[in-house]
Write a protein that holds these residues in place. Sequence first.
Motif, PDB file in Angstrom:
ATOM      1  N   PHE A  11       0.848  -1.200   0.000  1.00  0.00           N
ATOM      2  CA  PHE A  11       0.000   0.000   0.000  1.00  0.00           C
ATOM      3  C   PHE A  11       0.882   1.248   0.000  1.00  0.00           C
ATOM      4  O   PHE A  11       0.649   2.196  -0.758  1.00  0.00           O
ATOM      5  CB  PHE A  11      -0.921   0.005   1.218  1.00  0.00           C
ATOM      6  N   THR A  12       1.908   1.236   0.829  1.00  0.00           N
ATOM      7  CA  THR A  12       2.833   2.363   0.900  1.00  0.00           C
ATOM      8  C   THR A  12       3.585   2.538  -0.412  1.00  0.00           C
ATOM      9  O   THR A  12       3.748   3.665  -0.904  1.00  0.00           O
ATOM     10  CB  THR A  12       3.841   2.148   2.048  1.00  0.00           C
ATOM     11  N   TRP A  13       4.037   1.431  -0.986  1.00  0.00           N
ATOM     12  CA  TRP A  13       4.736   1.522  -2.270  1.00  0.00           C
ATOM     13  C   TRP A  13       3.837   2.107  -3.351  1.00  0.00           C
ATOM     14  O   TRP A  13       4.308   2.773  -4.264  1.00  0.00           O
ATOM     15  CB  TRP A  13       5.222   0.135  -2.692  1.00  0.00           C
ATOM     16  N   GLY A  14       2.533   1.876  -3.237  1.00  0.00           N
ATOM     17  CA  GLY A  14       1.606   2.429  -4.206  1.00  0.00           C
ATOM     18  C   GLY A  14       1.505   3.943  -4.157  1.00  0.00           C
ATOM     19  O   GLY A  14       1.058   4.575  -5.117  1.00  0.00           O
ATOM     20  N   THR A  15       1.943   4.547  -3.047  1.00  0.00           N
ATOM     21  CA  THR A  15       1.931   6.009  -2.930  1.00  0.00           C
ATOM     22  C   THR A  15       3.161   6.646  -3.574  1.00  0.00           C
ATOM     23  O   THR A  15       3.210   7.869  -3.736  1.00  0.00           O
ATOM     24  CB  THR A  15       1.879   6.439  -1.450  1.00  0.00           C
ATOM     25  N   THR A  16       4.153   5.828  -3.929  1.00  0.00           N
ATOM     26  CA  THR A  16       5.412   6.363  -4.450  1.00  0.00           C
ATOM     27  C   THR A  16       5.212   7.154  -5.735  1.00  0.00           C
ATOM     28  O   THR A  16       5.852   8.189  -5.943  1.00  0.00           O
ATOM     29  CB  THR A  16       6.417   5.214  -4.693  1.00  0.00           C
ATOM     30  N   LEU A 246      -4.974   6.478  -5.966  1.00  0.00           N
ATOM     31  CA  LEU A 246      -4.439   7.796  -5.639  1.00  0.00           C
ATOM     32  C   LEU A 246      -4.376   8.695  -6.865  1.00  0.00           C
ATOM     33  O   LEU A 246      -4.540   9.920  -6.756  1.00  0.00           O
ATOM     34  CB  LEU A 246      -3.044   7.660  -5.021  1.00  0.00           C
ATOM     35  N   GLY A 247      -4.133   8.105  -8.028  1.00  0.00           N
ATOM     36  CA  GLY A 247      -4.155   8.891  -9.261  1.00  0.00           C
ATOM     37  C   GLY A 247      -5.515   9.512  -9.495  1.00  0.00           C
ATOM     38  O   GLY A 247      -5.627  10.657  -9.949  1.00  0.00           O
ATOM     39  N   VAL A 248      -6.570   8.763  -9.183  1.00  0.00           N
ATOM     40  CA  VAL A 248      -7.936   9.278  -9.334  1.00  0.00           C
ATOM     41  C   VAL A 248      -8.241  10.335  -8.277  1.00  0.00           C
ATOM     42  O   VAL A 248      -8.780  11.418  -8.575  1.00  0.00           O
ATOM     43  CB  VAL A 248      -8.956   8.119  -9.236  1.00  0.00           C
ATOM     44  N   ILE A 249      -7.864  10.051  -7.020  1.00  0.00           N
ATOM     45  CA  ILE A 249      -8.207  10.943  -5.907  1.00  0.00           C
ATOM     46  C   ILE A 249      -7.370  12.218  -5.913  1.00  0.00           C
ATOM     47  O   ILE A 249      -7.892  13.324  -5.778  1.00  0.00           O
ATOM     48  CB  ILE A 249      -8.020  10.201  -4.561  1.00  0.00           C
ATOM     49  N   VAL A 250      -6.062  12.068  -6.086  1.00  0.00           N
ATOM     50  CA  VAL A 250      -5.148  13.207  -5.943  1.00  0.00           C
ATOM     51  C   VAL A 250      -4.978  13.973  -7.256  1.00  0.00           C
ATOM     52  O   VAL A 250      -4.963  15.204  -7.273  1.00  0.00           O
ATOM     53  CB  VAL A 250      -3.769  12.734  -5.429  1.00  0.00           C
ATOM     54  N   LYS A 251      -4.874  13.247  -8.361  1.00  0.00           N
ATOM     55  CA  LYS A 251      -4.558  13.888  -9.637  1.00  0.00           C
ATOM     56  C   LYS A 251      -5.757  14.030 -10.568  1.00  0.00           C
ATOM     57  O   LYS A 251      -5.643  14.566 -11.671  1.00  0.00           O
ATOM     58  CB  LYS A 251      -3.444  13.114 -10.341  1.00  0.00           C
TER      59      LYS A 251
END
Length: 288
Positions: A11-16, A246-251
Motif C-alpha cells: 500500500f505504501t509503495w503504491g503512494t510512491t 491515488l491517481g484518481v483521488i489526488v490527480k
Amino acid sequence: MNLLLTAITPFTWGTTYVVTTEMLPDDRPILAGVMRALPAGLLLLAWFRVLPKGMWWIRAIVLGVVNIGGFFALLFLTAYLLPGGTAAVITSTAPLVVMGLSPLLLGAKVYRAQVVAGVIAVAGVAALVLSPEAALNTEGVVAAVAATLFTGTGLVLAKRWGRPEGVPQLAVTGWQLTFGGLALLPLLLFEGLPDHLTGTNIAGYTYLTVVGALIAYGLWFRGLAILDAVSVSLLSVINPLTATALGVIVKGESFSAIQAVGAVTVIVAASAAQIVGARARKREAANA
C-alpha cells in the motif's frame, strides 16, 4: 494481524508514484532511489550498530543489490522505456516467480489455487492499468522482466537465509537498504543532481526514506520472516491498485468501468490466495 501489517508495505509503495510526480524534482529517478534506501539503511545501522559477519557479508550484499539497488535501477529503466501500465503488468508477475522458486529453494508446497489466483490477479492489474495505446519495446520488456526476476528471487533468498542468530530483523533490513543504496550511487554520476531543492522536494525525500523504506521494508521483511513467501509476494498486487486509486483521488485521473472490474478482480484474487495460504499454514501447524 501479521498479514495486515505486511500489507501496509505494498500500500505504501503504491503512494510512491504520486509522491514522485507531485513532490520530487523531474527526471531524477536514481536520486529518488538513493534517497529512499541509503538514509534509511544508515539510520538502522546507527541504531543497531551490528554489522554482518562471515558469509553474511556476501548475503547482505546480494540481498541489497537484488532486492533494492538492482531492482530500483531496473524499475526506473522500465519506467523510461515502457508505459507505466505495461510495466506494472509485467512486474505484477513477480508472485509467479516466487511460486516457481519456492519449491526449489525453500522446499515449500505451492497450491494450484495460489497459481490460479496469481494469474487472475495479473489479469486484473492489466485491466486496471493498461491503456489501448500501450506499446512495447524489446529493451523495456527485458528490463521489466529482469526487475521482476530480481524482486521475486530476492524475496525467496531473503526467506531462505532468514537472519543470523541473535540479530534483529530490522538490522538485516538495514544492511540490505545500505548496500542497495550504495549500489545506486555510481549511477548518479550519469544522472546528475538537481540545482536546488525546494521544501516540497525535501518533504518528498523524507517521506520516501521514513515511510517508503524504513517503515515499509521493515514491515515487509518482518512479514516474510513470519509468513510464507508466496502469501507475502501475492500482497504486491496491492501496489498498482493503490497507485491507481491515488491517481484518481489526488490527480483527478479518469476511472473507467473496465478499471473497476480490474480492481475488483485484483482484490478477489489476492484475498482468495491469502485464504488458501492461511488454511495451508493451519494444516501444517496441526500436523507438526
